[in-house]
Design an enzyme around this catalytic site. Sequence first.
Site, PDB file in Angstrom:
ATOM      1  N   GLU A   1      27.002 -67.934   2.668  1.00  0.00           N
ATOM      2  CA  GLU A   1      26.187 -67.496   3.808  1.00  0.00           C
ATOM      3  C   GLU A   1      25.529 -66.149   3.522  1.00  0.00           C
ATOM      4  O   GLU A   1      24.342 -65.954   3.782  1.00  0.00           O
ATOM      5  CB  GLU A   1      27.043 -67.397   5.072  1.00  0.00           C
ATOM      6  CG  GLU A   1      26.239 -66.975   6.295  1.00  0.00           C
ATOM      7  CD  GLU A   1      27.109 -66.568   7.460  1.00  0.00           C
ATOM      8  OE1 GLU A   1      26.765 -66.911   8.608  1.00  0.00           O
ATOM      9  OE2 GLU A   1      28.128 -65.861   7.239  1.00  0.00           O
TER      10      GLU A   1
ATOM     11  N   TRP B   1      26.539 -73.012  10.634  1.00  0.00           N
ATOM     12  CA  TRP B   1      25.374 -72.836  11.504  1.00  0.00           C
ATOM     13  C   TRP B   1      24.873 -74.149  12.106  1.00  0.00           C
ATOM     14  O   TRP B   1      23.853 -74.172  12.805  1.00  0.00           O
ATOM     15  CB  TRP B   1      24.230 -72.175  10.713  1.00  0.00           C
ATOM     16  CG  TRP B   1      24.374 -70.701  10.565  1.00  0.00           C
ATOM     17  CD1 TRP B   1      24.888 -70.025   9.496  1.00  0.00           C
ATOM     18  CD2 TRP B   1      24.016 -69.700  11.520  1.00  0.00           C
ATOM     19  NE1 TRP B   1      24.868 -68.676   9.717  1.00  0.00           N
ATOM     20  CE2 TRP B   1      24.333 -68.453  10.958  1.00  0.00           C
ATOM     21  CE3 TRP B   1      23.450 -69.748  12.800  1.00  0.00           C
ATOM     22  CZ2 TRP B   1      24.110 -67.247  11.627  1.00  0.00           C
ATOM     23  CZ3 TRP B   1      23.223 -68.557  13.467  1.00  0.00           C
ATOM     24  CH2 TRP B   1      23.557 -67.325  12.885  1.00  0.00           C
TER      25      TRP B   1
ATOM     26  N   TYR C   1      19.319 -63.305  10.851  1.00  0.00           N
ATOM     27  CA  TYR C   1      19.707 -62.231   9.938  1.00  0.00           C
ATOM     28  C   TYR C   1      18.812 -62.037   8.710  1.00  0.00           C
ATOM     29  O   TYR C   1      18.262 -60.957   8.493  1.00  0.00           O
ATOM     30  CB  TYR C   1      21.145 -62.466   9.459  1.00  0.00           C
ATOM     31  CG  TYR C   1      22.170 -62.446  10.548  1.00  0.00           C
ATOM     32  CD1 TYR C   1      22.720 -61.249  11.001  1.00  0.00           C
ATOM     33  CD2 TYR C   1      22.601 -63.630  11.139  1.00  0.00           C
ATOM     34  CE1 TYR C   1      23.673 -61.230  12.015  1.00  0.00           C
ATOM     35  CE2 TYR C   1      23.558 -63.621  12.150  1.00  0.00           C
ATOM     36  CZ  TYR C   1      24.086 -62.419  12.583  1.00  0.00           C
ATOM     37  OH  TYR C   1      25.015 -62.403  13.590  1.00  0.00           O
TER      38      TYR C   1
ATOM     39  N   CYS D   1      25.084 -60.810  15.784  1.00  0.00           N
ATOM     40  CA  CYS D   1      26.347 -60.234  16.252  1.00  0.00           C
ATOM     41  C   CYS D   1      26.704 -59.028  15.382  1.00  0.00           C
ATOM     42  O   CYS D   1      26.890 -57.933  15.884  1.00  0.00           O
ATOM     43  CB  CYS D   1      27.444 -61.291  16.215  1.00  0.00           C
ATOM     44  SG  CYS D   1      27.174 -62.665  17.347  1.00  0.00           S
TER      45      CYS D   1
ATOM     46  N   ARG E   1      28.135 -56.096  17.803  1.00  0.00           N
ATOM     47  CA  ARG E   1      28.023 -56.020  19.269  1.00  0.00           C
ATOM     48  C   ARG E   1      28.937 -57.010  19.966  1.00  0.00           C
ATOM     49  O   ARG E   1      29.405 -56.784  21.089  1.00  0.00           O
ATOM     50  CB  ARG E   1      26.587 -56.291  19.700  1.00  0.00           C
ATOM     51  CG  ARG E   1      26.139 -57.716  19.377  1.00  0.00           C
ATOM     52  CD  ARG E   1      24.889 -58.156  20.072  1.00  0.00           C
ATOM     53  NE  ARG E   1      24.602 -59.537  19.727  1.00  0.00           N
ATOM     54  CZ  ARG E   1      24.989 -60.602  20.443  1.00  0.00           C
ATOM     55  NH1 ARG E   1      25.670 -60.432  21.555  1.00  0.00           N
ATOM     56  NH2 ARG E   1      24.693 -61.822  20.047  1.00  0.00           N
TER      57      ARG E   1
ATOM     58  N   ASP F   1      33.940 -62.713  17.933  1.00  0.00           N
ATOM     59  CA  ASP F   1      34.973 -63.723  18.121  1.00  0.00           C
ATOM     60  C   ASP F   1      36.052 -63.438  17.072  1.00  0.00           C
ATOM     61  O   ASP F   1      35.876 -63.728  15.894  1.00  0.00           O
ATOM     62  CB  ASP F   1      34.341 -65.106  17.938  1.00  0.00           C
ATOM     63  CG  ASP F   1      35.360 -66.237  17.884  1.00  0.00           C
ATOM     64  OD1 ASP F   1      36.563 -65.975  18.038  1.00  0.00           O
ATOM     65  OD2 ASP F   1      34.932 -67.389  17.676  1.00  0.00           O
TER      66      ASP F   1
END
Length: 310
Positions: A67, A89, A131, A192, A212, A215
């Site tokens: 990733e 994803w 991203y 995130c 921010r 999980d």
Amino acid sequence: MESATSQLDYAYLDLMRRIWTQGDERVDRTGIGTRSIFGTMLRCDLADGAMPLVTTKRVYWKTATRELLWFLTGDTNIRPLVLQGVKIWNEWPHARYVRESGDPISLEDFVARIAEDEAFADRWGDLGPVYGKQWVDWPTYRYRKDGLYEPGEGINQVAEVVESLRTNPGSRRHIIEGWNVAQLGAMALPPCHKSYQFHVGDGKLNCALYQRSCDVALGLPFNLWSAALLTRMMAQQTDLEPGELVWMGGDTHLYLNHAELIEEQLGREPVGRPTLAIMRKPPSIFDYRMEDFEVSGYTPHAPIKAPVAV
């Protein structure tokens, strides 16, 4: 004395336990519900090959690495990941396809079609400017004489930070930012892990990551590995020693439907001290390959499966 890695392992479990026992229970975007605390921190020393690779369940570090390498290409379509067997994803474009097309195709069949049909993948596999787009091709706009704007040349933040670390290591502006306010609505999921800042001290490269939303059960082990790996790669490219990774969380949460995972993991003890060796120094930060990374000493507990909240 505990190794840096096992210290991180225990700190991760302590964070999980604190959220699960003391967190504020709240309704979240997904409708599943979470327990959440705000403003958290974990630290990991990356010296001597140490990596924040959680051992109380198996973390698929190769998936997280693929990733990260995908981010560095600037690609935003899931097809290159799907072709490598990376599934993390898939749920977002699948949900969009079902919603917009009305076709109740299964996730498995959707992913198979992404792999087999490039035109279908072009139409339905894109995640928007997530991203990688922001990291290596942050959009700019030029003001024209007729009063309109037109697209300008994108900014490669990653390349600029590598260059600034080499030429101006004392700068306080070594930052890679993913939170492009103008494009959040076009993203399948707003970033995130949004802000990375690098710092050079005593010949070592340190990284502070602000996340921010986190999980902790499913996402954080991947996020820690990826941030540490990026720091190791940046250090190698700039002839610095790896220093410390400082991870900071905003809304740091556990999903209520992850109770079985959480309680099982909290009952486990960290084991071993995994380390990472980078087998070669590529010409640039964008030229790393999977075979460049070798992990040793990783003998974790068994994996624990849990559903992803979309």
